[in-house]
Design a protein around this motif. Structure first.
Motif, PDB file in Angstrom:
ATOM      1  N   ALA A 217       0.834  -1.205   0.000  1.00 43.75           N
ATOM      2  CA  ALA A 217       0.000   0.000   0.000  1.00 43.75           C
ATOM      3  C   ALA A 217       0.867   1.253   0.000  1.00 43.75           C
ATOM      4  O   ALA A 217       0.600   2.216  -0.738  1.00 43.75           O
ATOM      5  CB  ALA A 217      -0.930  -0.015   1.212  1.00 43.75           C
ATOM      6  N   GLU A 218       1.911   1.253   0.802  1.00 47.87           N
ATOM      7  CA  GLU A 218       2.816   2.400   0.824  1.00 47.87           C
ATOM      8  C   GLU A 218       3.541   2.542  -0.507  1.00 47.87           C
ATOM      9  O   GLU A 218       3.730   3.657  -1.018  1.00 47.87           O
ATOM     10  CB  GLU A 218       3.824   2.253   1.967  1.00 47.87           C
ATOM     11  N   PHE A 219       3.936   1.416  -1.078  1.00 47.31           N
ATOM     12  CA  PHE A 219       4.578   1.414  -2.396  1.00 47.31           C
ATOM     13  C   PHE A 219       3.645   2.012  -3.448  1.00 47.31           C
ATOM     14  O   PHE A 219       4.064   2.832  -4.280  1.00 47.31           O
ATOM     15  CB  PHE A 219       4.951  -0.021  -2.748  1.00 47.31           C
ATOM     16  N   ASN A 220       2.379   1.625  -3.418  1.00 44.99           N
ATOM     17  CA  ASN A 220       1.411   2.126  -4.385  1.00 44.99           C
ATOM     18  C   ASN A 220       1.230   3.641  -4.231  1.00 44.99           C
ATOM     19  O   ASN A 220       1.263   4.386  -5.211  1.00 44.99           O
ATOM     20  CB  ASN A 220       0.076   1.401  -4.176  1.00 44.99           C
ATOM     21  N   ARG A 221       1.081   4.106  -3.015  1.00 43.63           N
ATOM     22  CA  ARG A 221       0.898   5.545  -2.788  1.00 43.63           C
ATOM     23  C   ARG A 221       2.161   6.345  -3.100  1.00 43.63           C
ATOM     24  O   ARG A 221       2.094   7.562  -3.293  1.00 43.63           O
ATOM     25  CB  ARG A 221       0.490   5.806  -1.330  1.00 43.63           C
ATOM     26  N   ASN A 222       3.294   5.667  -3.189  1.00 43.47           N
ATOM     27  CA  ASN A 222       4.537   6.395  -3.456  1.00 43.47           C
ATOM     28  C   ASN A 222       4.495   7.132  -4.783  1.00 43.47           C
ATOM     29  O   ASN A 222       5.168   8.154  -4.956  1.00 43.47           O
ATOM     30  CB  ASN A 222       5.724   5.427  -3.438  1.00 43.47           C
ATOM     31  N   VAL A 223       3.702   6.633  -5.741  1.00 44.03           N
ATOM     32  CA  VAL A 223       3.618   7.332  -7.021  1.00 44.03           C
ATOM     33  C   VAL A 223       3.072   8.748  -6.835  1.00 44.03           C
ATOM     34  O   VAL A 223       3.442   9.670  -7.572  1.00 44.03           O
ATOM     35  CB  VAL A 223       2.773   6.526  -8.035  1.00 44.03           C
ATOM     36  N   LEU A 224       2.226   8.944  -5.830  1.00 41.37           N
ATOM     37  CA  LEU A 224       1.705  10.285  -5.562  1.00 41.37           C
ATOM     38  C   LEU A 224       2.795  11.180  -4.979  1.00 41.37           C
ATOM     39  O   LEU A 224       2.857  12.381  -5.293  1.00 41.37           O
ATOM     40  CB  LEU A 224       0.516  10.208  -4.605  1.00 41.37           C
ATOM     41  N   HIS A 225       3.660  10.607  -4.161  1.00 43.90           N
ATOM     42  CA  HIS A 225       4.810  11.371  -3.652  1.00 43.90           C
ATOM     43  C   HIS A 225       5.721  11.790  -4.807  1.00 43.90           C
ATOM     44  O   HIS A 225       6.268  12.895  -4.810  1.00 43.90           O
ATOM     45  CB  HIS A 225       5.600  10.546  -2.633  1.00 43.90           C
ATOM     46  N   VAL A 226       5.899  10.896  -5.782  1.00 38.54           N
ATOM     47  CA  VAL A 226       6.714  11.219  -6.960  1.00 38.54           C
ATOM     48  C   VAL A 226       6.104  12.401  -7.713  1.00 38.54           C
ATOM     49  O   VAL A 226       6.808  13.350  -8.098  1.00 38.54           O
ATOM     50  CB  VAL A 226       6.858   9.993  -7.874  1.00 38.54           C
ATOM     51  N   LEU A 227       4.789  12.382  -7.930  1.00 38.95           N
ATOM     52  CA  LEU A 227       4.125  13.478  -8.632  1.00 38.95           C
ATOM     53  C   LEU A 227       4.237  14.784  -7.841  1.00 38.95           C
ATOM     54  O   LEU A 227       4.450  15.852  -8.429  1.00 38.95           O
ATOM     55  CB  LEU A 227       2.656  13.140  -8.877  1.00 38.95           C
ATOM     56  N   ASN A 228       4.109  14.682  -6.535  1.00 35.25           N
ATOM     57  CA  ASN A 228       4.237  15.890  -5.708  1.00 35.25           C
ATOM     58  C   ASN A 228       5.627  16.499  -5.839  1.00 35.25           C
ATOM     59  O   ASN A 228       5.779  17.718  -6.013  1.00 35.25           O
ATOM     60  CB  ASN A 228       3.954  15.559  -4.242  1.00 35.25           C
ATOM     61  N   ARG A 229       6.647  15.652  -5.763  1.00 35.29           N
ATOM     62  CA  ARG A 229       8.020  16.152  -5.785  1.00 35.29           C
ATOM     63  C   ARG A 229       8.430  16.631  -7.175  1.00 35.29           C
ATOM     64  O   ARG A 229       9.034  17.696  -7.320  1.00 35.29           O
ATOM     65  CB  ARG A 229       8.974  15.056  -5.317  1.00 35.29           C
ATOM     66  N   GLU A 230       8.125  15.852  -8.191  1.00 38.16           N
ATOM     67  CA  GLU A 230       8.644  16.130  -9.533  1.00 38.16           C
ATOM     68  C   GLU A 230       7.791  17.120 -10.324  1.00 38.16           C
ATOM     69  O   GLU A 230       8.314  17.819 -11.193  1.00 38.16           O
ATOM     70  CB  GLU A 230       8.771  14.820 -10.318  1.00 38.16           C
ATOM     71  N   LEU A 231       6.498  17.170 -10.027  1.00 39.39           N
ATOM     72  CA  LEU A 231       5.599  18.000 -10.828  1.00 39.39           C
ATOM     73  C   LEU A 231       4.904  19.085 -10.010  1.00 39.39           C
ATOM     74  O   LEU A 231       4.017  19.771 -10.535  1.00 39.39           O
ATOM     75  CB  LEU A 231       4.545  17.131 -11.519  1.00 39.39           C
ATOM     76  N   GLY A 232       5.289  19.227  -8.746  1.00 33.73           N
ATOM     77  CA  GLY A 232       4.621  20.220  -7.915  1.00 33.73           C
ATOM     78  C   GLY A 232       3.149  19.915  -7.732  1.00 33.73           C
ATOM     79  O   GLY A 232       2.319  20.833  -7.620  1.00 33.73           O
ATOM     80  N   ALA A 233       2.791  18.634  -7.696  1.00 30.57           N
ATOM     81  CA  ALA A 233       1.406  18.242  -7.455  1.00 30.57           C
ATOM     82  C   ALA A 233       1.086  18.384  -5.967  1.00 30.57           C
ATOM     83  O   ALA A 233       1.985  18.463  -5.117  1.00 30.57           O
ATOM     84  CB  ALA A 233       1.169  16.811  -7.935  1.00 30.57           C
ATOM     85  N   HIS A 234      -0.207  18.385  -5.663  1.00 30.65           N
ATOM     86  CA  HIS A 234      -0.642  18.601  -4.286  1.00 30.65           C
ATOM     87  C   HIS A 234      -1.549  17.463  -3.816  1.00 30.65           C
ATOM     88  O   HIS A 234      -2.588  17.698  -3.199  1.00 30.65           O
ATOM     89  CB  HIS A 234      -1.356  19.961  -4.175  1.00 30.65           C
TER      90      HIS A 234
END
Length: 325
Positions: A217-234
């Motif tokens: 589950a943490e691995f799956n949600r990590n893609v959202l952390h990637v988007l936040n860091r790399e694309l300034g997503a929120h």
């Protein structure tokens, strides 16, 4: 003993990776239903989490594939007599050492070429391999194997290893052109060693992608952390539930992230705002499972003939050795 500098061919830069992420995020987050490619799980944190997943008791594929390699590496070396071993999506190349040892003992191996999108992962793996195999020519290639098969070296009889069940991350419509493109890069008589997870009970499959300890589950949600860091997503990853579902019609596991509340999310680098309804799902991975007859037919359609098919003792995972015809 002085060892030579690492040889690393760069065909994919950080700028290329950033552009691909922007394109894939825009395409996937504006689609219906929403989706993202699984390759974006694997930043440094994601790679650490996946290594942890491979050690979980629920996650059998890594252990099953290693079991087959440990038993059959010698036979693979004798069957192929490969001079050059190429590994697609190599990562740490940990399991590949079983092949390297067998081919070296057989006396044919002269070079090893791991290919991966991560230059850092390749440098680390090559540094370790250089100490373990000082007489072996090592050439790392930084590239996306889906689009860059033309960079594969041409040196002696080649064995291309595509392990880990990664072929399952392709849909059938994606697998066919990929396998055909790989066949086009090989000469008749050269070899493909393909690792594929097999169809089995959902009672075994689903826990492998939804473990009790919550690592997946943490691995799956990590893609959202990637988007936040790399694309300034929120994105707030805590507002998404991990979902692992068996699709019996397609015979694949789907991993998804389900929005727990309705929300809108700004992605600054894309000048984009996306909306999620409560319960709406974002597909993050497809992991297809295979049957022998189906995989054999897909390989034949691409121009490969299956020479050997091996499974672990429990029949959960298969290694297929095929030749280009």
């Amino acid at each position: 003993m002085t060892l030579p500098d690492l040889e690393l061919d760069i065909h994919l830069t950080d700028a290329d990776l950033a552009a691909a992420l922007r394109s894939d995020a825009r395409t996937g987050l504006t689609a219906t239903p929403k989706h993202l490619p699984p390759k974006y799980f694997y930043d440094a944190r994601g790679s650490e989490l996946f290594e942890e997943i491979t050690r979980l008791h629920e996650y059998y594929p890594t252990r099953a594939e290693r079991e087959i390699l440990a038993e059959r590496a010698g036979a693979i070396a004798r069957r192929t007599g490969a001079k050059t071993l190429i590994e697609l999506g190599s990562g740490s190349s940990e399991k590949t050492r079983l092949l390297l040892d067998a081919l070296r003992e057989h006396g044919t191996l002269a070079s090893f070429t791991p290919l991966d999108v991560s230059a850092a992962a390749l440098r680390g793996a090559l540094s370790d391999l250089r100490r373990e195999y000082p007489d072996l020519h090592l050439q790392g290639i930084v590239a996306d194997f889906v689009h860059s098969l033309d960079v594969l070296p041409e040196a002696g009889t080649r064995l291309v290893a595509f392990l880990g069940g990664t072929i399952g991350n392709f849909t059938p419509a994606e697998r066919a052109p990929f396998l055909a493109a790989l066949r086009a890069r090989l000469s008749p008589g050269e070899f493909l060693l393909l690792g594929a997870d097999l169809v089995k009970s959902p009672a075994v499959l689903i826990p492998a992608y939804d473990d009790e300890s919550g690592v997946t589950a943490e691995f799956n949600r990590n893609v959202l952390h990637v988007l936040n860091r790399e694309l300034g997503a929120h994105f707030d990853p805590a507002l998404f539930a991990h979902v692992a579902r068996w699709d019996a019609a397609n015979e694949w596991i789907e991993m998804r992230l389900r929005a727990l509340v309705p929300m809108t999310v700004r992605i600054d680098a894309l000048d984009l705002t996306v909306s999620f309804a409560e319960g709406e799902e974002l597909r993050t991975e497809v992991s297809a499972k295979f049957r022998r007859e189906g995989l054999t037919a897909e390989l034949a359609a691409a121009g490969f003939a299956v020479r050997d098919w091996w499974t672990d003792a429990a029949g959960r995972f298969a290694l297929t050795l095929a030749t280009a015809v």
